[in-house]
Design a protein around this motif. Structure first.
Motif, PDB file in Angstrom:
ATOM      1  N   TRP A 176       0.501  -1.169  -0.105  1.00  0.00           N
ATOM      2  CA  TRP A 176       0.527   0.199  -0.530  1.00  0.00           C
ATOM      3  C   TRP A 176       0.735   1.080  -0.330  1.00  0.00           C
ATOM      4  O   TRP A 176       0.724   2.354  -0.526  1.00  0.00           O
ATOM      5  CB  TRP A 176      -1.125  -0.026   1.906  1.00  0.00           C
ATOM      6  CG  TRP A 176      -2.320  -1.134   1.294  1.00  0.00           C
ATOM      7  CD1 TRP A 176      -2.683  -1.295   0.199  1.00  0.00           C
ATOM      8  CD2 TRP A 176      -2.985  -1.768   2.285  1.00  0.00           C
ATOM      9  NE1 TRP A 176      -3.607  -2.059   0.656  1.00  0.00           N
ATOM     10  CE2 TRP A 176      -4.060  -1.699   1.707  1.00  0.00           C
ATOM     11  CE3 TRP A 176      -2.778  -1.652   4.305  1.00  0.00           C
ATOM     12  CZ2 TRP A 176      -4.848  -2.581   2.735  1.00  0.00           C
ATOM     13  CZ3 TRP A 176      -3.962  -2.087   4.536  1.00  0.00           C
ATOM     14  CH2 TRP A 176      -4.513  -2.765   4.369  1.00  0.00           C
ATOM     15  N   VAL A 211      -8.602  -9.046  -1.602  1.00  0.00           N
ATOM     16  CA  VAL A 211      -9.466  -8.323  -2.175  1.00  0.00           C
ATOM     17  C   VAL A 211      -8.790  -6.708  -1.638  1.00  0.00           C
ATOM     18  O   VAL A 211      -8.484  -6.347  -2.854  1.00  0.00           O
ATOM     19  CB  VAL A 211     -10.833  -8.156  -1.097  1.00  0.00           C
ATOM     20  CG1 VAL A 211     -11.561  -6.651  -1.132  1.00  0.00           C
ATOM     21  CG2 VAL A 211     -11.266  -9.429  -1.963  1.00  0.00           C
ATOM     22  N   LEU A 215      -6.974  -4.339  -4.793  1.00  0.00           N
ATOM     23  CA  LEU A 215      -8.104  -2.502  -4.772  1.00  0.00           C
ATOM     24  C   LEU A 215      -7.121  -1.933  -4.303  1.00  0.00           C
ATOM     25  O   LEU A 215      -7.423  -0.507  -4.260  1.00  0.00           O
ATOM     26  CB  LEU A 215      -9.237  -2.735  -3.689  1.00  0.00           C
ATOM     27  CG  LEU A 215     -10.327  -3.870  -4.101  1.00  0.00           C
ATOM     28  CD1 LEU A 215     -11.547  -3.179  -2.599  1.00  0.00           C
ATOM     29  CD2 LEU A 215     -11.297  -2.950  -5.377  1.00  0.00           C
ATOM     30  N   GLY A 224      -5.856   6.504  -7.240  1.00  0.00           N
ATOM     31  CA  GLY A 224      -7.405   5.341  -6.342  1.00  0.00           C
ATOM     32  C   GLY A 224      -8.133   6.685  -5.031  1.00  0.00           C
ATOM     33  O   GLY A 224      -9.102   6.918  -5.048  1.00  0.00           O
ATOM     34  N   ARG A 309      -6.302   3.212  -0.127  1.00  0.00           N
ATOM     35  CA  ARG A 309      -5.871   2.489  -0.353  1.00  0.00           C
ATOM     36  C   ARG A 309      -5.771   1.197   0.531  1.00  0.00           C
ATOM     37  O   ARG A 309      -5.832  -0.089   0.440  1.00  0.00           O
ATOM     38  CB  ARG A 309      -3.827   2.423   0.071  1.00  0.00           C
ATOM     39  CG  ARG A 309      -3.267   3.657   0.809  1.00  0.00           C
ATOM     40  CD  ARG A 309      -2.174   3.432   1.142  1.00  0.00           C
ATOM     41  NE  ARG A 309      -2.153   4.267   2.667  1.00  0.00           N
ATOM     42  CZ  ARG A 309      -1.531   5.299   3.088  1.00  0.00           C
ATOM     43  NH1 ARG A 309      -1.426   6.206   2.072  1.00  0.00           N
ATOM     44  NH2 ARG A 309      -1.360   5.330   3.536  1.00  0.00           N
ATOM     45  N   GLY A 312     -10.317  -1.506   0.515  1.00  0.00           N
ATOM     46  CA  GLY A 312     -10.239  -3.484   0.607  1.00  0.00           C
ATOM     47  C   GLY A 312     -10.658  -4.132   2.202  1.00  0.00           C
ATOM     48  O   GLY A 312     -11.472  -5.183   1.885  1.00  0.00           O
TER      49      GLY A 312
END
Length: 543
Positions: A176, A211, A215, A224, A309, A312
């Motif tokens: 991330w 996930v 994401l 994002g 970030r 998810g």
């Protein structure tokens, strides 16, 4: 071969984690600190395995949550978890339990993983919150929580998954936030290895790593944060979209739910995606019956107010809990059995550390000062299990578990009695008889040992199930390994009023131990048990 492959995977994960943590540290001190945390967790793990005697674990504090018939209670007493996967069967049990196959030995392993989890969780909380008080407080709440106590007391894979999820979470942090290539791609490699290890125990839990990693891709591509920020400010668009989705769900509710009900296990996922599923309204109270209210509120805040970030993780956790809600027969099944919340309690243990991480994010999102202090005060308010009465009709005797996690249903009493017998006669074989089927009267016998020798027993013969067997001598012949000592247990399977199958046993075989069991809430009366009155259980020497 399976065990060697699993060992190689876990060694690669652990060594890769240490190397990655050291390589991405900003300085030598930070590197030693990170490696020291992993070393401390490993030391605690090994120390608990070496110093804790399984026979000294008090059985009264165990609350194994796996309701069902005699077949289930025998399997739990033998340390067989529900849906544990090949990693548990061929890896963790042989590695850390040896040839012993009883719940107390598995609990020792679970305590070791819990100790490692607490070290990792405390360090992670300090990193997330920047303060020791919320870190230590929520870690203590985690350790004392009802789902964690139930998971440690059971034979499922939850404690192992806690460590793997936290390792994968460390990798997610690098994926991330990392600016250097080694931080990003090394973190992603840790996530991949941890995901594979988790999936070999519980596939759906792996979604908690997959996930969030997927994401986070828009953030890695650079747009994002801006996209999510713009969505958060478009409240009218969000409201119109929610109304449209809700309207469509209402119009199509009948045919869609009828179609979902015929999709087998896939229906669990489909129900979780349905906006009008029962879990939409009931998931909050369910969680508040297992966790302190402050943890639930902070976890929700952490899921919706996290940086783009990190969103998810909250979405994945909410989705997995909704799937579990459906799997526990809470959605589209008519009126559920009163015992299904016990399944939710067991499922909650699988995602327990993630809820704590989300709660830390929620605490960080609050304004400093009195608001954060009030949130921490709510964290120590006990759970409210009164919403789940134990029993049905006129036979209601309080909640399934109390605010401190104490649980004393018939199934827990039966498991404790079986484990006590396996402790008392560790070299013997054991046989017992299940309750008669309410429909056709058929019975099933069970034969097992508390030890397992790979040279003698096939994996599938650790517990032998014998249909239509009433003769204890015939069941004794089926005990794996044919031990010279065989004990006969007359337990809950013999407690049905009017059942005479076990009545002659005390006159035929030597009674070694017996005690009268007081009435307790029974979890599954549909299985043929009716223990609303006190009954007597006996251990007899068959051979």
């Amino acid at each position: 071969m399976t065990g060697l492959a699993l060992g190689a995977l876990h060694v690669a994960l652990l060594l890769g984690l240490v190397a990655w943590l050291a390589a991405t540290a900003p300085d030598a001190r930070a590197a030693w600190t990170r490696v020291g945390v992993v070393g401390a967790a490993s030391f605690v793990f090994v120390a608990i395995l070496a110093l804790v005697d399984p026979h000294q674990i008090a059985l009264d504090v165990l609350i194994p949550v796996r309701e069902g018939s005699t077949d289930v209670t025998v399997r739990v007493a033998r340390g067989e978890g529900a849906g544990a996967g090949i990693a548990h069967t061929h890896g963790y049990l042989p590695w850390f339990c040896g040839t012993r196959r009883s719940l107390d030995v598995v609990v020792r392993m679970n305590l070791a993983f819990l100790g490692a989890t607490l070290v990792l969780l405390t360090a992670l909380g300090r990193r997330v919150t920047g303060a020791w008080v919320p870190s230590v407080l929520l870690t203590v709440v985690f350790a004392l929580s009802i789902p964690v106590r139930a998971a440690v007391s059971g034979a499922g894979p939850a404690p192992v998954l806690w460590v793997l999820l936290l390792i994968g979470g460390a990798g997610l942090t690098g994926w991330w936030q990392g600016e250097r290539a080694v931080t990003r791609w090394g973190g992603l490699a840790i996530v991949v290895l941890a995901t594979l290890a988790v999936a070999l125990s519980r596939v759906e839990v792996a979604a908690l790593l997959v996930v969030p990693a997927l994401l986070a891709l828009p953030h890695r591509w650079g747009w994002g944060d801006r996209w999510v920020a713009s969505l958060r400010h478009r409240r009218v668009a969000w409201g119109a979209g929610a109304v449209a989705v809700l309207g469509l769900a209402i119009v199509t509710y009948g045919p869609v739910t009828r179609w979902i009900a015929h999709q087998g296990q896939a229906a669990w996922v489909l129900q979780a995606l349905h906006p009008l599923a029962a879990s939409t309204l009931t998931l909050g109270p369910i969680e508040a019956s297992m966790w302190p209210l402050g943890v639930v509120v902070l976890a929700v805040l952490g899921g919706v107010r996290a940086p783009a970030r990190n969103l998810g993780l909250g979405l994945a956790t909410f989705g997995v809990l909704r799937v579990y809600h459906a799997a526990a027969h809470g959605d589209f099944y008519g009126t559920p059995s009163w015992a299904w919340p016990l399944e939710m309690l067991r499922y909650n243990g699988l995602v327990a550390p993630i809820l704590v991480v989300l709660a830390w994010w929620g605490w960080v999102s609050l304004p400093r000062g009195a608001t954060r202090a009030a949130a921490l005060a709510l964290v120590v308010v006990p759970a409210q299990p009164w919403v789940w009465p134990a029993g049905r009709g006129d036979d209601v005797r309080g909640p399934l578990w109390d605010a401190w996690g104490r649980m004393d249903l018939d199934a827990q009493q039966e498991v404790r009695a079986l484990v006590a017998g396996m402790r008392m006669w560790p070299t013997c074989g054991f046989v017992t008889l299940g309750a008669a089927d309410p429909g056709d009267g058929r019975r099933v016998g069970y034969a097992w040992r508390s030890t397992w020798d790979p040279a003698v027993d096939a994996t599938t013969r650790r517990l032998v199930v014998l249909p239509d067997v009433d003769d204890p001598e015939a069941m004794a012949d089926a005990v794996p390994g044919r031990p010279s000592c065989v004990m006969l247990y007359a337990g809950m399977g013999c407690a049905t009023p009017g059942d005479t199958a076990c009545a002659a046993w005390p006159d035929t075989y030597q009674v070694i131990d017996e005690d009268t069991v007081p009435a307790a809430p029974h979890a599954h009366p549909d299985h043929g048990w009716d223990t609303s009155d006190p009954w007597t259980r006996r251990w007899m020497r068959l051979r």
